[in-house]
Scaffold this motif. Sequence first.
Motif, short mmCIF file in Angstrom:
data_model
loop_
_atom_site.label_atom_id
_atom_site.label_comp_id
_atom_site.label_asym_id
_atom_site.label_seq_id
_atom_site.Cartn_x
_atom_site.Cartn_y
_atom_site.Cartn_z
N CYS A 47 -3.85 -12.16 -39.75
CA CYS A 47 -4.25 -10.77 -39.93
C CYS A 47 -4.98 -10.58 -41.26
O CYS A 47 -5.13 -11.50 -42.06
CB CYS A 47 -3.02 -9.86 -39.92
SG CYS A 47 -1.84 -10.20 -38.59
N CYS A 48 -5.42 -9.36 -41.47
CA CYS A 48 -5.95 -8.98 -42.78
C CYS A 48 -4.79 -8.89 -43.77
O CYS A 48 -3.62 -8.91 -43.39
CB CYS A 48 -6.67 -7.64 -42.68
SG CYS A 48 -5.59 -6.26 -42.20
N GLY A 49 -5.12 -8.81 -45.05
CA GLY A 49 -4.08 -8.68 -46.07
C GLY A 49 -3.23 -9.91 -46.25
O GLY A 49 -2.15 -9.85 -46.83
N GLY A 50 -3.69 -11.07 -45.74
CA GLY A 50 -2.94 -12.30 -45.93
C GLY A 50 -1.67 -12.41 -45.12
O GLY A 50 -0.77 -13.17 -45.47
N GLN A 51 -1.57 -11.67 -44.01
CA GLN A 51 -0.35 -11.63 -43.22
C GLN A 51 -0.46 -12.54 -42.00
O GLN A 51 -1.47 -12.54 -41.29
CB GLN A 51 -0.07 -10.21 -42.74
CG GLN A 51 0.13 -9.21 -43.87
CD GLN A 51 1.42 -9.45 -44.62
OE1 GLN A 51 2.48 -9.59 -44.02
NE2 GLN A 51 1.33 -9.50 -45.93
N VAL A 52 0.62 -13.30 -41.75
CA VAL A 52 0.78 -14.06 -40.51
C VAL A 52 2.07 -13.56 -39.86
O VAL A 52 3.13 -13.58 -40.47
CB VAL A 52 0.88 -15.57 -40.76
CG1 VAL A 52 0.99 -16.33 -39.43
CG2 VAL A 52 -0.33 -16.08 -41.54
N LEU A 53 1.95 -13.10 -38.61
CA LEU A 53 3.10 -12.57 -37.89
C LEU A 53 3.50 -13.53 -36.78
O LEU A 53 2.65 -14.21 -36.19
CB LEU A 53 2.78 -11.20 -37.28
CG LEU A 53 2.24 -10.12 -38.21
CD1 LEU A 53 2.02 -8.83 -37.44
CD2 LEU A 53 3.17 -9.90 -39.39
N TYR A 54 4.81 -13.56 -36.48
CA TYR A 54 5.34 -14.41 -35.41
C TYR A 54 6.12 -13.53 -34.45
O TYR A 54 6.99 -12.75 -34.87
CB TYR A 54 6.25 -15.49 -35.97
CG TYR A 54 5.63 -16.31 -37.08
CD1 TYR A 54 4.83 -17.42 -36.81
CD2 TYR A 54 5.83 -15.95 -38.42
CE1 TYR A 54 4.26 -18.16 -37.83
CE2 TYR A 54 5.26 -16.69 -39.45
CZ TYR A 54 4.48 -17.78 -39.14
OH TYR A 54 3.90 -18.50 -40.16
N PHE A 55 5.81 -13.66 -33.15
CA PHE A 55 6.49 -12.88 -32.12
C PHE A 55 7.17 -13.81 -31.13
O PHE A 55 6.60 -14.86 -30.76
CB PHE A 55 5.49 -11.99 -31.37
CG PHE A 55 4.80 -10.98 -32.24
CD1 PHE A 55 5.34 -9.73 -32.43
CD2 PHE A 55 3.61 -11.30 -32.88
CE1 PHE A 55 4.71 -8.79 -33.24
CE2 PHE A 55 2.97 -10.38 -33.69
CZ PHE A 55 3.52 -9.12 -33.87
N ASN A 56 8.36 -13.44 -30.72
CA ASN A 56 9.06 -14.18 -29.68
C ASN A 56 8.32 -14.01 -28.36
O ASN A 56 8.10 -12.88 -27.90
CB ASN A 56 10.50 -13.66 -29.58
CG ASN A 56 11.34 -14.45 -28.60
OD1 ASN A 56 11.03 -14.52 -27.42
ND2 ASN A 56 12.41 -15.04 -29.10
N LEU A 57 7.94 -15.11 -27.72
CA LEU A 57 7.16 -15.02 -26.49
C LEU A 57 7.94 -14.40 -25.34
O LEU A 57 7.35 -13.81 -24.44
CB LEU A 57 6.64 -16.41 -26.09
CG LEU A 57 5.32 -16.86 -26.70
CD1 LEU A 57 4.99 -18.28 -26.27
CD2 LEU A 57 4.19 -15.91 -26.32
N ALA A 58 9.25 -14.55 -25.37
CA ALA A 58 10.07 -14.01 -24.28
C ALA A 58 10.27 -12.51 -24.42
O ALA A 58 10.14 -11.75 -23.45
CB ALA A 58 11.41 -14.73 -24.22
N THR A 59 10.58 -12.06 -25.64
CA THR A 59 10.89 -10.64 -25.84
C THR A 59 9.75 -9.85 -26.45
O THR A 59 9.77 -8.62 -26.45
CB THR A 59 12.11 -10.50 -26.76
OG1 THR A 59 11.78 -11.02 -28.06
CG2 THR A 59 13.30 -11.29 -26.21
N LEU A 60 8.77 -10.57 -27.03
CA LEU A 60 7.62 -9.97 -27.73
C LEU A 60 8.05 -9.22 -28.99
O LEU A 60 7.28 -8.43 -29.56
CB LEU A 60 6.82 -9.04 -26.82
CG LEU A 60 6.27 -9.69 -25.55
CD1 LEU A 60 5.39 -8.70 -24.79
CD2 LEU A 60 5.48 -10.95 -25.88
#
Length: 603
Positions: A440-453
């Motif tokens: 993402c912008c602002g130096g952010q990396v997000l992680y989401f659970n593929l099963a629950t999102l």
Amino acid sequence: MNHRIALSIGIANYNEPVHQLGNAGNDAVLMAKTLTSRGFDTTLCPDPDQPQLLAALDTLEARCAALALEGKEVFCVVYYAGHGVEMNGNGYVMPADFPAELQPSTLSHYGVSLLNILSKMTAAAGPKLLVLDACRESLAHWNSFDMNRFAENVAADRSTFGAALDATNVVIAYSTSSGAIASDGKGQNSHYCEQLAELLLRHDLSITEMLTEVGQRVIMRSATRQRPWYTSSLLKRYKLSDLPHYQLTQAVPVNTAIDYAARIHERQLDMTVILHNQRHVTLADEFERRRLLNAKSAIQAIAVHGEQLFVKTANNQVTIWSGDGNAPVVIKVPRDDTFGIEVSPRGTAFAIYGMRCFQLFVLDDSHWRCAHQLQGPNMSYYGAVFPSEREVFICNGKGEISRFDASGPTTLRHDITTDIHGPIYDLAVLPGARLLAASCCGGQVLYFNLATLALSGRTTLGRVGDNRSVNYAALREIGASDSEALAILDRRDVLLDDSGTEWEAEDDSANSYEDKLKYCVRIAHLDHNLLCCVAVADARVLAIGSEHGFVFMLDIRNGAVFQTLDIGGGRGTKLQWLCAAASGVAALSADGVMLTYHSVPAF
């Protein structure tokens, strides 16, 4: 292939109440867990008596010897928490059945010498780390008769295990100094074990650097009452990290000028890299450059799937080249700039995305049809990824991620809420961890659970925080922010102030330098765009490409940066694009240089 083997010994429950310890067992469990997380095949040995301890050491020796016969080296670690004694540099550990009275006869009969332990570890070549989280109490209170008997014991041990004294690549770490006691700690673990377990997880530290940092922390926390030591015969720099090191193997200029839409792509069919630039698609194999396609109009985006090429050109069509000599398939698409194309795992669906438009196409009965389309005047779609054949995630310029499922007669949509107030640039599926990663912008990396999102984690890049001592060289190993700002100052004589007016570099006075540094740091934080999010061959690693010309290699197990690659940021050149390569990553800089990094396995 090299191997990692560890033995974690903890003795808290001694047969004699006088020897009882509170945390030694907990320490061994924590170390076993930590070493396992760093790729060591670890055996936990709780509360062994002398026969059990010797049997565990014999098993360790046999495993090392068997690997040595196969021509393999072994990274061997033994951790011991319990009681120990030392005299004139000769140490012994005390198993659970050690008698209440410490005498030369009981030490020779029940104790296990450090030379004995070390001899078991040296059955194979490779680095050895012996950690003794134990007291090193002196035996100076013994009389001369006892001292003579102790000397006889030492002489016998040296006769039997003396070859271990000449072993190379050995480190012996002590939790305290000679003749001193080691604190068992007030919590669940000893001071030394707590710090050792934490720093074992650092990817950037060598063994000796780690032990030095452990020592500094323990000395500080114990108010100098406990001073760890270590001795070393290492011949090279070894790390505890189990992740590979990415090494630059080639940097080759692209022969033509790079346009804004130029990208590189991995072709898994033959483990090569495909470049599209202007009207051409080129295969890049090591130093070979071979033209695959010349288009009649400018190429905006391509995707590679096996021998197939999906090509979006400026004349508003996607052409699918099969690679088998058959006529290509042509699909008309909207008249908007396209940023990228993503193809499903088996090639029966693809997504095209860009300025003001996203389209999902699926192959039904040998015909391509548009399963879903989004269009709007104030929206741009920056990235897409398929976790399965008819399921795709897309991200846009407003910090939104959406999932579309075209497996049924009607395409289903599910939106994922984020706290990003700006573009999400790219997505990657991490199948081993069952995660969706978003850069993402602002130096952010997000992680989401593929099963629950659901959001399951976050990494913030480009923010060193209060650590103002990070220098430009340290950028190679950790994240960047102030270091990036320093690099900006190094390469620019003109900066922009808040109003956008050019700010001429003046003298090198402290005030002007500090003002400019603060300004650059603020800009680096706000404008740290993470353009690329790439899952590489090693399922534990995620590569994040920064617009500023750096690639951050992340350990997806904890989101930590373990290496930073300078694609061009150090010379003022931005990153154009990033992709996975045969055994590492490939990057294209904005000035037209293609760089290939190969992974060098950890020991």
